[in-house]
Design an enzyme around this catalytic site. Structure first.
Site, short mmCIF file in Angstrom:
data_model
loop_
_atom_site.label_atom_id
_atom_site.label_comp_id
_atom_site.label_asym_id
_atom_site.label_seq_id
_atom_site.Cartn_x
_atom_site.Cartn_y
_atom_site.Cartn_z
N HIS A 192 2.25 1.18 6.60
CA HIS A 192 1.10 1.71 5.88
C HIS A 192 -0.04 2.21 6.95
O HIS A 192 -0.74 2.73 6.52
CB HIS A 192 0.71 0.49 5.01
CG HIS A 192 1.60 0.50 3.82
ND1 HIS A 192 2.71 -0.25 3.91
CD2 HIS A 192 1.61 1.26 2.84
CE1 HIS A 192 3.39 -0.21 2.62
NE2 HIS A 192 3.02 0.89 2.17
N ARG A 335 -0.85 4.73 -9.40
CA ARG A 335 0.28 3.45 -9.14
C ARG A 335 -0.60 2.24 -9.36
O ARG A 335 -1.32 1.88 -8.59
CB ARG A 335 0.97 3.62 -7.86
CG ARG A 335 1.90 2.56 -7.70
CD ARG A 335 2.90 2.44 -6.52
NE ARG A 335 1.86 2.44 -5.08
CZ ARG A 335 2.54 2.44 -3.88
NH1 ARG A 335 3.70 2.68 -3.77
NH2 ARG A 335 1.95 2.04 -3.06
N GLU A 434 12.54 3.07 -6.13
CA GLU A 434 12.60 2.60 -4.72
C GLU A 434 13.17 1.33 -3.82
O GLU A 434 13.18 0.86 -3.08
CB GLU A 434 11.09 2.27 -4.27
CG GLU A 434 10.04 1.53 -4.86
CD GLU A 434 8.55 1.47 -4.38
OE1 GLU A 434 8.37 2.36 -3.47
OE2 GLU A 434 7.94 1.05 -5.17
N ASN A 457 10.30 5.79 1.22
CA ASN A 457 10.01 4.87 2.14
C ASN A 457 10.62 3.37 2.20
O ASN A 457 11.34 2.88 2.96
CB ASN A 457 8.60 4.73 2.31
CG ASN A 457 7.67 6.04 2.53
OD1 ASN A 457 8.43 6.85 2.85
ND2 ASN A 457 6.44 5.90 2.15
N ASP A 458 10.56 3.05 0.84
CA ASP A 458 11.20 1.78 0.48
C ASP A 458 12.86 2.07 0.06
O ASP A 458 13.32 1.12 0.44
CB ASP A 458 10.31 1.28 -0.51
CG ASP A 458 9.29 0.38 -0.15
OD1 ASP A 458 9.23 -0.39 0.78
OD2 ASP A 458 8.19 0.48 -0.70
N CYS A 505 7.64 10.66 -3.96
CA CYS A 505 6.08 10.61 -3.28
C CYS A 505 6.41 9.88 -2.13
O CYS A 505 5.40 9.38 -1.05
CB CYS A 505 5.12 9.82 -4.06
SG CYS A 505 5.77 8.19 -4.59
C1 PEP Z 1 7.58 4.78 -0.97
O1 PEP Z 1 8.14 3.57 -0.73
O2 PEP Z 1 8.31 5.79 -0.64
C2 PEP Z 1 6.25 4.77 -1.46
C3 PEP Z 1 5.88 5.98 -1.49
O3 PEP Z 1 5.62 3.66 -1.40
P1 PEP Z 1 4.59 3.01 -0.54
O4 PEP Z 1 5.07 3.74 0.91
O5 PEP Z 1 3.20 2.77 -0.83
O6 PEP Z 1 5.60 1.74 -0.20
MG MG Z 2 7.01 1.92 -1.81
#
Ligand code: PEP
Ligand code: MG
Length: 582
Positions: A192, A335, A434, A457-458, A505
């Site tokens: 993050h 979100r 995710e 990402n997750d 995303c």
């Molecule tokens: C993800 O997990 O890809 C996502 C877009 O959410 P975040 O990066 O905020 O966990």
């Molecule tokens: Mg995420």
């Protein structure tokens, strides 16, 4: 000169002076008895500390007014008020006269007691004040104990911050006019901190492992946010090369401007949407300059994570309205909060979970605190009259969570109706895919969602068991791993079978190397850091959908991320050479 290489986390080139930043660690506060004849000395020490801390705060406040946001300036003026509040001083002196112990202990003791009281209050405004007390008392203690303070909010000259790790809250509150670059030992592209660096357009390299051991305070650095290289104390030739590369980079950025109004359409007419991810409302205006067609992910939790401020309904309503108004008719996907994991909200979480990434996070957190959740839903609903809002639930792992969230959304609607607050009649409600269980059951979840947005990402983190913040294993976080691609294909196909849109995303959507593959898999909407839109759009505009489908078919037969990565690279060389160098 020494060259160290980490993970490129935010585009851009910068040279400047290193500021080595370590979190302020407090020594043990001394608790010594004070003889009655020395009492006036202790009172004088307290008054001197209040005076010096006050003078320091006044300067910081003034600078925040000039250089930072109104919100940051307000935080410091609240601190000044508290510090100069005679009731606060009386309280300290009263405790001192009761106990006759060293004044620093009294400050710490009184502050701790006040904070505990505030934290247990049901009123969020009081809970917010606890953070202010913490900050003010620490500042006082620093003066009493002669500790040199370093805070990123108080940086006075242009610097490149070098840290082991930074909390999202530290990036949110730092003096962004002066912090020109970020270099970190920890982190990955999807951590993050990296996401926020991109949001603020600050070149960043993360995952350097030993950067803080190699770089010294005041060293000259060159940071290359594209390659992940950091040059420590570069020579003349390095500086000259840096200038040349930076000029080429800026020229390329200017060229990208010409793409702004052009559609994201392949040579054979395949049209996809290019959206931006944002973390703070102020970003909304900036994303339009990059040609964003909407906001595919507004990470609303950052409203809550700014230290000392909790997001009340009115504050949230204003923030959402600001974003929706800035975007006009373009869609804005808000979100609901993804608190937890590495985004701890101290008002609600102790931060002592053994496995926070598998713990009380995102939709799980919201469903456990229905009043807080409904506050957010009402704020979104009310703001929805100002634009084209969509709601998205994060980290859904099964259909029960969607159903529970929809019940609460319905309750929020009724509450708005009873209060005579208007809201848009039809708001699309989607979910993030995710968690592997969500991807595997995408066909089931599609029955309850108006759209999907894949958070790679997750999804990569959970499907490959790779902590997204751990630089030692970041090489394993490969979105072209066959497991991830199968999950993606199933998700996109399930969405289409049900007639809903499949968006993405996560960072994969903003990686130009993956663009053609994602087009071939059938992705409808891409959402990414605004700075990634032009290079991704340029690839979309230079390929044919039919070729992308062939690429996806070939890659889906691949047996490893290495093989798939090479397949994609070769394909790119053949179909759009030179396009991935941004
Ligand atoms: C993800 O997990 O890809 C996502 C877009 O959410 P975040 O990066 O905020 O966990
Ligand atoms: Mg995420």
């Amino acid at each position: 000169m020494e060259k160290i290489t980490g993970i490129p986390a935010s585009l851009g080139f910068i040279s400047g002076k290193a500021l080595l930043y370590f979190e302020n660690i407090f020594p043990e506060i001394p608790r010594t008895d004070v003889l009655p004849e020395h009492a006036p000395d202790e009172v004088r020490r307290l008054d001197n500390a209040i005076r010096d801390a006050g003078a320091e705060l006044a300067v910081i406040h003034e600078r925040a007014v000039q250089e930072a946001s109104k919100e940051q300036a307000d935080i410091f003026s609240a601190h000044l008020l508290m510090l100069n509040d005679p009731i606060f001083r009386d309280q300290l002196l009263e405790r001192f006269r009761e106990s006759f112990v060293s004044i620093e202990w009294v400050v710490w003791d009184v502050a701790r007691e006040m904070m505990q009281k505030m934290m247990s209050s049901p009123d969020p405004l009081f809970r917010e004040r606890a953070a202010d007390i913490n900050d003010v008392s620490k500042r006082l203690l620093q003066h009493l104990l002669s500790i040199k303070r370093s805070s990123l909010a108080e940086v006075e000259e242009d610097v490149i911050v070098v840290a082991h790790d930074l909390l999202p809250s530290e990036i949110l509150t730092m003096n962004r006019r002066r912090v020109k670059g970020i270099v970190m030992d920890a982190g990955s592209r999807t951590s993050h901190t990296a996401i926020l660096a991109r949001a603020f357009n600050i070149p960043a390299v993360v995952g350097l492992a030993h950067g803080t051991k190699i770089i010294k305070d005041g060293d000259t650095l060159i940071v290359n946010g594209r390659t992940g290289e950091v040059l420590v104390n570069p020579g003349k030739q390095d500086l000259a090369n840096f200038k040349k590369t930076a000029t080429v980079y800026h020229k390329q950025m200017e060229e990208f401007q010409s793409l702004r109004e052009l559609p994201a359409e392949t040579l054979d007419g395949g049209r996809v949407m290019m959206n931006a991810n944002i973390e703070i409302p102020e970003e909304a205006e900036r994303v339009l300059q990059y040609g964003a067609e909407g906001i595919g992910l507004y990470r609303s939790e950052f409203l809550f994570l700014t230290p000392g401020r909790s997001a009340e309904e009115e504050q949230q309503y204003r923030s959402y309205t600001k974003v929706l108004t800035a975007m006009g008719v373009r869609p804005v996907t808000i979100r609901t909060v993804d608190i937890g994991g590495d985004k701890i909200l101290p008002d609600f979480q102790s931060g002592d979970e053994k496995n926070p990434l598998l713990g009380w996070r995102a939709i799980r957190f919201s469903l456990a605190l229905p009043e807080l959740f409904k506050t957010q839903l009402r704020a979104i609903l009310r703001a929805s009259v100002s634009g084209n809002a969509k709601i998205m639930f994060p980290l859904v792992s099964g259909i029960e969570e969607i159903e529970q969230a929809l019940v609460l959304l319905e309750e929020a609607r009724s509450e708005c109706r009873s209060a005579g607050q208007p809201f848009a009649e039809h708001i699309e409600v989607g979910i993030m895919i995710e968690v592997p269980s969500a991807a595997v059951t995408a066909d089931i979840l599609a029955e309850r969602a108006d759209f999907f947005s894949v958070g790679t990402n997750d999804l990569v983190q959970y499907s490959l068991a790779v902590d997204r913040g751990n630089e030692r294993i970041s090489y394993l976080a490969q979105p072209t791993h066959p497991a991830v691609l199968r999950l993606l294909k199933h998700t996109i196909d399930s969405a289409h079978r049900r007639g809903i849109k499949a968006a993405m995303c996560g960072e994969m959507a903003g990686n130009p190397k993956c663009t053609a593959l994602l087009l071939g898999l059938g992705l409808d909407e891409f959402s990414m850091a605004a700075q990634s839109i032009p290079p991704v759009k340029r690839i979309v505009r230079s390929v044919k959908m039919v070729d992308c489908r062939n690429l996806a078919d070939a890659v889906l037969r691949g047996i490893s991320w290495e093989q798939n990565g090479s397949l994609v690279d070769e394909w790119m060389m053949e179909h759009c050479p030179g396009e991935t160098t941004v």
